[in-house]
Design a protein around this motif. Structure first.
Motif, PDB file in Angstrom:
ATOM      1  N   ASN A   1       0.878  -1.170   0.000  1.00 19.75           N
ATOM      2  CA  ASN A   1       0.000   0.000   0.000  1.00 19.75           C
ATOM      3  C   ASN A   1       0.914   1.218   0.000  1.00 19.75           C
ATOM      4  N   GLN A   2       0.790   2.033  -1.035  1.00 16.26           N
ATOM      5  CA  GLN A   2       1.616   3.257  -1.100  1.00 16.26           C
ATOM      6  C   GLN A   2       0.782   4.423  -0.595  1.00 16.26           C
ATOM      7  N   ILE A   3       1.242   5.023   0.485  1.00 19.26           N
ATOM      8  CA  ILE A   3       0.459   6.093   1.112  1.00 19.26           C
ATOM      9  C   ILE A   3       1.383   7.240   1.531  1.00 19.26           C
ATOM     10  N   GLU A   4       0.752   8.364   1.846  1.00 16.83           N
ATOM     11  CA  GLU A   4       1.537   9.491   2.354  1.00 16.83           C
ATOM     12  C   GLU A   4       2.019   9.166   3.778  1.00 16.83           C
ATOM     13  N   LEU A   5       3.308   9.263   3.987  1.00 20.48           N
ATOM     14  CA  LEU A   5       3.898   8.961   5.310  1.00 20.48           C
ATOM     15  C   LEU A   5       5.091   9.879   5.543  1.00 20.48           C
ATOM     16  N   HIS A   6       5.104  10.524   6.676  1.00 17.57           N
ATOM     17  CA  HIS A   6       6.233  11.361   7.118  1.00 17.57           C
ATOM     18  C   HIS A   6       5.974  11.667   8.585  1.00 17.57           C
ATOM     19  N   PRO A   7       6.886  12.329   9.272  1.00 17.42           N
ATOM     20  CA  PRO A   7       6.678  12.515  10.713  1.00 17.42           C
ATOM     21  C   PRO A   7       5.402  13.279  11.095  1.00 17.42           C
ATOM     22  N   TYR A   8       4.819  14.063  10.180  1.00 20.02           N
ATOM     23  CA  TYR A   8       3.550  14.727  10.505  1.00 20.02           C
ATOM     24  C   TYR A   8       2.342  13.824  10.250  1.00 20.02           C
TER      25      TYR A   8
ATOM     26  N   SER B   1       5.458  11.398  -0.689  1.00 21.96           N
ATOM     27  CA  SER B   1       5.622  12.757  -0.139  1.00 21.96           C
ATOM     28  C   SER B   1       6.453  12.756   1.150  1.00 21.96           C
ATOM     29  N   PRO B   2       7.571  12.030   1.167  1.00 22.05           N
ATOM     30  CA  PRO B   2       8.354  11.944   2.413  1.00 22.05           C
ATOM     31  C   PRO B   2       9.012  13.258   2.798  1.00 22.05           C
ATOM     32  N   LEU B   3       9.138  14.169   1.810  1.00 19.18           N
ATOM     33  CA  LEU B   3       9.778  15.467   2.082  1.00 19.18           C
ATOM     34  C   LEU B   3       8.746  16.593   2.109  1.00 19.18           C
TER      35      LEU B   3
ATOM     36  N   LYS C   1      -2.173  23.194  -2.318  1.00 20.35           N
ATOM     37  CA  LYS C   1      -1.551  23.554  -1.036  1.00 20.35           C
ATOM     38  C   LYS C   1      -2.531  24.286  -0.121  1.00 20.35           C
ATOM     39  N   ALA C   2      -2.436  23.966   1.169  1.00 26.92           N
ATOM     40  CA  ALA C   2      -3.227  24.701   2.152  1.00 26.92           C
ATOM     41  C   ALA C   2      -2.431  25.930   2.582  1.00 26.92           C
ATOM     42  N   ALA C   3      -3.157  26.918   3.135  1.00 24.07           N
ATOM     43  CA  ALA C   3      -2.445  28.099   3.658  1.00 24.07           C
ATOM     44  C   ALA C   3      -1.643  27.662   4.884  1.00 24.07           C
ATOM     45  N   ASN C   4      -0.475  28.241   5.063  1.00 24.83           N
ATOM     46  CA  ASN C   4       0.361  27.973   6.253  1.00 24.83           C
ATOM     47  C   ASN C   4       0.663  26.497   6.489  1.00 24.83           C
ATOM     48  N   GLU C   5       1.016  25.798   5.433  1.00 25.86           N
ATOM     49  CA  GLU C   5       1.382  24.393   5.611  1.00 25.86           C
ATOM     50  C   GLU C   5       2.637  24.271   6.469  1.00 25.86           C
ATOM     51  N   PRO C   6       2.705  23.257   7.341  1.00 30.47           N
ATOM     52  CA  PRO C   6       3.938  23.075   8.110  1.00 30.47           C
ATOM     53  C   PRO C   6       5.036  22.516   7.209  1.00 30.47           C
ATOM     54  N   SER C   7       6.269  22.964   7.416  1.00 33.79           N
ATOM     55  CA  SER C   7       7.385  22.484   6.606  1.00 33.79           C
ATOM     56  C   SER C   7       8.104  21.351   7.330  1.00 33.79           C
ATOM     57  N   LEU C   8       8.275  20.238   6.648  1.00 33.48           N
ATOM     58  CA  LEU C   8       9.036  19.122   7.228  1.00 33.48           C
ATOM     59  C   LEU C   8      10.527  19.436   7.222  1.00 33.48           C
ATOM     60  N   LEU C   9      10.991  19.983   6.079  1.00 35.39           N
ATOM     61  CA  LEU C   9      12.432  20.201   5.912  1.00 35.39           C
ATOM     62  C   LEU C   9      12.966  21.274   6.859  1.00 35.39           C
ATOM     63  N   GLU C  10      12.052  22.145   7.340  1.00 39.79           N
ATOM     64  CA  GLU C  10      12.493  23.208   8.259  1.00 39.79           C
ATOM     65  C   GLU C  10      12.091  22.942   9.696  1.00 39.79           C
ATOM     66  N   ASN C  11      11.504  21.783   9.952  1.00 43.20           N
ATOM     67  CA  ASN C  11      11.105  21.477  11.325  1.00 43.20           C
ATOM     68  C   ASN C  11      12.335  21.459  12.247  1.00 43.20           C
TER      69      ASN C  11
ATOM     70  N   PHE D   1      -1.270  15.474   9.653  1.00 45.24           N
ATOM     71  CA  PHE D   1      -1.333  16.439   8.544  1.00 45.24           C
ATOM     72  C   PHE D   1      -1.053  15.785   7.202  1.00 45.24           C
ATOM     73  N   ARG D   2      -1.989  15.951   6.270  1.00 44.37           N
ATOM     74  CA  ARG D   2      -1.815  15.428   4.912  1.00 44.37           C
ATOM     75  C   ARG D   2      -1.474  16.556   3.955  1.00 44.37           C
ATOM     76  N   TYR D   3      -0.367  16.408   3.205  1.00 44.45           N
ATOM     77  CA  TYR D   3      -0.078  17.347   2.105  1.00 44.45           C
ATOM     78  C   TYR D   3      -0.977  17.036   0.910  1.00 44.45           C
ATOM     79  N   VAL D   4      -1.276  15.740   0.719  1.00 47.05           N
ATOM     80  CA  VAL D   4      -2.166  15.323  -0.379  1.00 47.05           C
ATOM     81  C   VAL D   4      -3.446  14.835   0.288  1.00 47.05           C
ATOM     82  N   ASN D   5      -4.401  15.760   0.462  1.00 46.86           N
ATOM     83  CA  ASN D   5      -5.518  15.407   1.344  1.00 46.86           C
ATOM     84  C   ASN D   5      -6.713  14.805   0.629  1.00 46.86           C
ATOM     85  N   GLY D   6      -6.661  14.711  -0.698  1.00 46.51           N
ATOM     86  CA  GLY D   6      -7.740  14.040  -1.438  1.00 46.51           C
ATOM     87  C   GLY D   6      -8.978  14.899  -1.651  1.00 46.51           C
ATOM     88  N   GLU D   7      -8.866  16.195  -1.310  1.00 46.95           N
ATOM     89  CA  GLU D   7     -10.046  17.056  -1.468  1.00 46.95           C
ATOM     90  C   GLU D   7     -10.512  17.156  -2.911  1.00 46.95           C
TER      91      GLU D   7
END
Ligand code: A2P
Length: 315
Positions: free
Chosen positions: A178-185, A206-208, A218-228, A293-299
């Motif tokens: 199953n390929q899904i969105e996965l990252h620390p958020y 979307s690991p990055l 994109k949603a407004a004010n998305e959290p950044s993984l690379l700058e966390n 938090f989903r970057y690709v939220n399926g909306e």
């Protein structure tokens, strides 16, 4: 490179090259550079619109003798407008023709969402088939036909919830990935545990954080993984890049991971992440970043009147 082993002993390299958003004109060069420096797993999809260029690049790189077909792991995905059982192998044959290959290693149902054959991206409710009209079990039977016909070695799903995986109850072949969105958020622990128990591998997309998505996604004010700051502090402690911490986090959880890059330096950096070793404490600190938090939220599947809702999609 570590790999994930299948029942028949096939092995999927744990880190692969993502090709979503890799622009025509650049993706072929990126694939060739990736293979040259040691990538052996390329993640593709018909909808990315770049399989023909990837196919040309792969053919050239194999002609040079650098790699043989059986040293590569190639994944692709069935688009939503070809979910009817008889359409599945037709779609896969088109992908194989574009990729200039005789078989895939892995073919995935891209989304548990079906549209009418003439619709690529749905714009109105009428463009969809509901899953009652186009059951996932039918689509899965088409995927099984592809294995039986030698078009792909393995089959799986993408963007499936646990409930949807369980709905494939008439399967002769169980989904293997199953390929899904996965990252620390978005750590999806319940899915991770379910898949471990049922011998399904997870691939992290979307690991990055997929910062190069179209603005409309994109949603407004998305959290950044690379700058966390937790990610950045761990990277500093290792003298490595934030992206490498994120990729190794995925690998240490036993999931495969497919960062996209078309930049030679970042391709090398990402591949090198496999050599990093995160401590238990660092993994525990990263675990605290969960925020659903989903970057690709399926909306994009849930416009007014659509038979799909976010609750139904993600379970
Ligand atoms: P580029 O292709 O210019 O390298 P994801 O894999 O989550 O979809 O993220 C892809 C995005 O992350 C792209 O914008 C890609 O840009 C960028 N990216 C890829 N590798 C790295 C890296 N090592 N450091 C920073 N950004 C990266």
């Amino acid at each position: 490179m570590q790999s994930l082993s299948f029942n028949n002993n096939d092995k999927m390299p744990i880190l692969g090259l993502g090709t979503w958003k890799a622009d025509p004109g650049g993706v072929g060069k990126a694939v060739q550079e990736a293979v040259r420096i040691g990538y052996r797993h390329i993640d593709c999809a018909a909808i990315y619109g770049n399989e023909a260029e990837i196919g040309k690049a792969l053919e050239e790189v194999m002609q040079t003798g650098l790699v043989k077909r059986d040293e590569l792991w190639i994944t692709s995905k069935l688009w939503n407008n070809a979910h009817a059982r008889e359409e599945v192998s037709i779609a896969l044959k088109k992908t194989l023709a574009d990729l200039r290959l005789d078989y895939l290693d892995l073919y995935l149902i891209h989304w548990p969402v079906a549209t009418r054959p003439e619709v690529i991206f749905p714009r109105k409710a009428d463009d969809f088939f509901s899953l009652a009209e186009m059951p996932l079990n039918e689509t899965w039977a088409g995927m099984e036909d592809c294995v039986e016909n030698g078009l792909t070695k393995h089959i799986g799903v993408s963007n499936f919830s646990i409930k949807k995986i369980e709905e494939l109850n008439s399967a002769k072949i169980r989904p293997e990935v199953n390929q899904i969105e996965l990252h620390p958020y978005l750590q999806q622990e319940e899915m991770l545990n379910y898949c471990k128990k049922h011998n399904i591998y997870l691939t992290a997309y979307s690991p990055l954080g997929s910062g190069d998505r179209p603005e409309a996604m994109k949603a407004a004010n998305e959290p950044s993984l690379l700058e966390n700051s937790t990610v950045v502090n761990i990277a500093q402690a290792h003298g490595c890049k934030a992206a490498q911490v994120l990729l190794k986090w995925a690998i240490q959880r036993g999931t495969s991971v497919i960062p996209k890059s078309t930049n030679p330096d970042r391709l090398a950096e990402n591949l090198d992440a496999a050599n990093l070793k995160l401590s238990n404490q660092e993994m525990a600190d990263l675990a605290k970043l969960e925020r659903g938090f989903r970057y690709v939220n399926g909306e994009f599947w849930t416009m007014e009147g659509s038979p799909y809702t976010l609750t139904e999609l993600w379970g």
